[in-house]
Enzyme design. Sequence first.
Site, PDB file in Angstrom:
ATOM      1  CB  SER A 160      -1.134   0.023   1.138  1.00  0.00           C
ATOM      2  OG  SER A 160       0.040  -0.044   2.477  1.00  0.00           O
ATOM      3  CD  GLN A 180      -1.343   6.277  -3.303  1.00  0.00           C
ATOM      4  OE1 GLN A 180      -0.586   6.184  -2.042  1.00  0.00           O
ATOM      5  NE2 GLN A 180      -2.166   7.344  -3.267  1.00  0.00           N
ATOM      6  NE  ARG A 181       1.109   7.051   1.370  1.00  0.00           N
ATOM      7  CZ  ARG A 181       0.982   5.616   1.538  1.00  0.00           C
ATOM      8  NH1 ARG A 181       0.466   5.133   0.493  1.00  0.00           N
ATOM      9  NH2 ARG A 181       0.960   5.079   2.643  1.00  0.00           N
ATOM     10  CE  LYS A 183       7.451   2.315   4.777  1.00  0.00           C
ATOM     11  NZ  LYS A 183       6.315   3.164   5.268  1.00  0.00           N
ATOM     12  CB  CYS A 191      -2.065   9.606   5.057  1.00  0.00           C
ATOM     13  SG  CYS A 191      -1.449  11.459   4.791  1.00  0.00           S
ATOM     14  CB  CYS A 219     -12.719   2.009  13.033  1.00  0.00           C
ATOM     15  SG  CYS A 219     -11.456   1.923  14.340  1.00  0.00           S
TER      16      CYS A 219
END
Length: 392
Positions: free
Chosen positions: A78, A81-82, A95, A197, A350
């Site tokens: 996920s 995308q950015r 990372k 985000c 949630c």
Amino acid sequence: MSLPPLVEPAAELTVDEVRRYSRHLIIPDVGMDGQKRLKNAKVLCVGAGGLGSPALMYLAAAGVGTLGIVEFDEVDESNLQRQIIHSQADIGRSKAESAKDSVLGINPYVNVVLHQERLEADNVMDIFSQYDLIVDGTDNFATRYLVNDACVLLGKPYVWGSIYRFDGQASVFWSEYGPCYRCLYPEPPPPGMVPSCAEGGVLGVLCASIGSIQVTEAIKVLAGVGEPLVGRLMIYDALEMQYRQVKIRKDPNCAVCSDNPTVTELIDYEAFCGVVSEEAQEAAAGSTITPKQLKEWIDEGENIEIIDVREVNEYEIVSIPGAKLIPKNEFLMGTALEGLPQDKKIVLHCKTGVRSAEVLAVLKSAGFADAVHVGGGVIGWVHQIEPHKPVY
């Protein structure tokens, strides 16, 4: 306001470096002196995610001599995308390691220093003291206040950025010459009031827009050119393609950067920002079930009403079978309460359990004493019950 250069110039540029940075060198405002300052600079990027990706890549390309990376997370699908510093092949990797490889692929002359740990009050001063300037690419309020307070206490400037959906903000906080982050935001928002985000989404390319502004400001501060965004907040609306500025004044009563500060050392930032409110913690105590418990209730035909308090777009990605969507804000406004069944046990969930705990507190105060929520939320459900479903 024009400010003096933050760092002294390096002794020289090699022949290869002159070739590499030639388009900088022919800019009068940068020139040989400015490029030498970039070479001698030590910049720390907090995070190698959405904002950290373009920031690290352009700082490396610009010739910043030492780049530090604070990052403890792993690359997830996920992210791609950015977070353009990572690739498909990096999924599951650190990372920090992935970002280092990309930085060195862009510019092998950069010295990359990794800090593969979570930034906290007990390590931030030691890490920050090794650098001239900090670039803040974090996405949570607790770390933002931690970064700000550490920079003020150490007398260091930092470049801040924030992104959400189609909107972005950027500024330079340097208490020696202007306001700090607390001057702009003295108190964090109530827990759960501002979605992250991960909860609300972000247009991928927005990261590049704000990240490039952050790098532009970092170069200006390091080399002493132009007028950095000290005392100014840049606001970007991608949908309308509009930039506007808001002046920020130094708060004479600021808790950390005023003449009489009340915060003179680092504090408990998780508690300060109330990641989950006390009311939500109290409501969740003894009223939290696991995804496996919920699955058992469903299989046994228990008389329950499963309510998803996320947003419509999240619900469309993945949902728990039988769950009814009622976004959290409808509970906070009170409009959802009258439609709830009185003869069923309410089960809230949630994404991870934070928002549902906040709604649970509302229901408890409204008389739904036996209401519960699912710890771990839909993410926990997918991992434990339906691993074939997507997560986000």
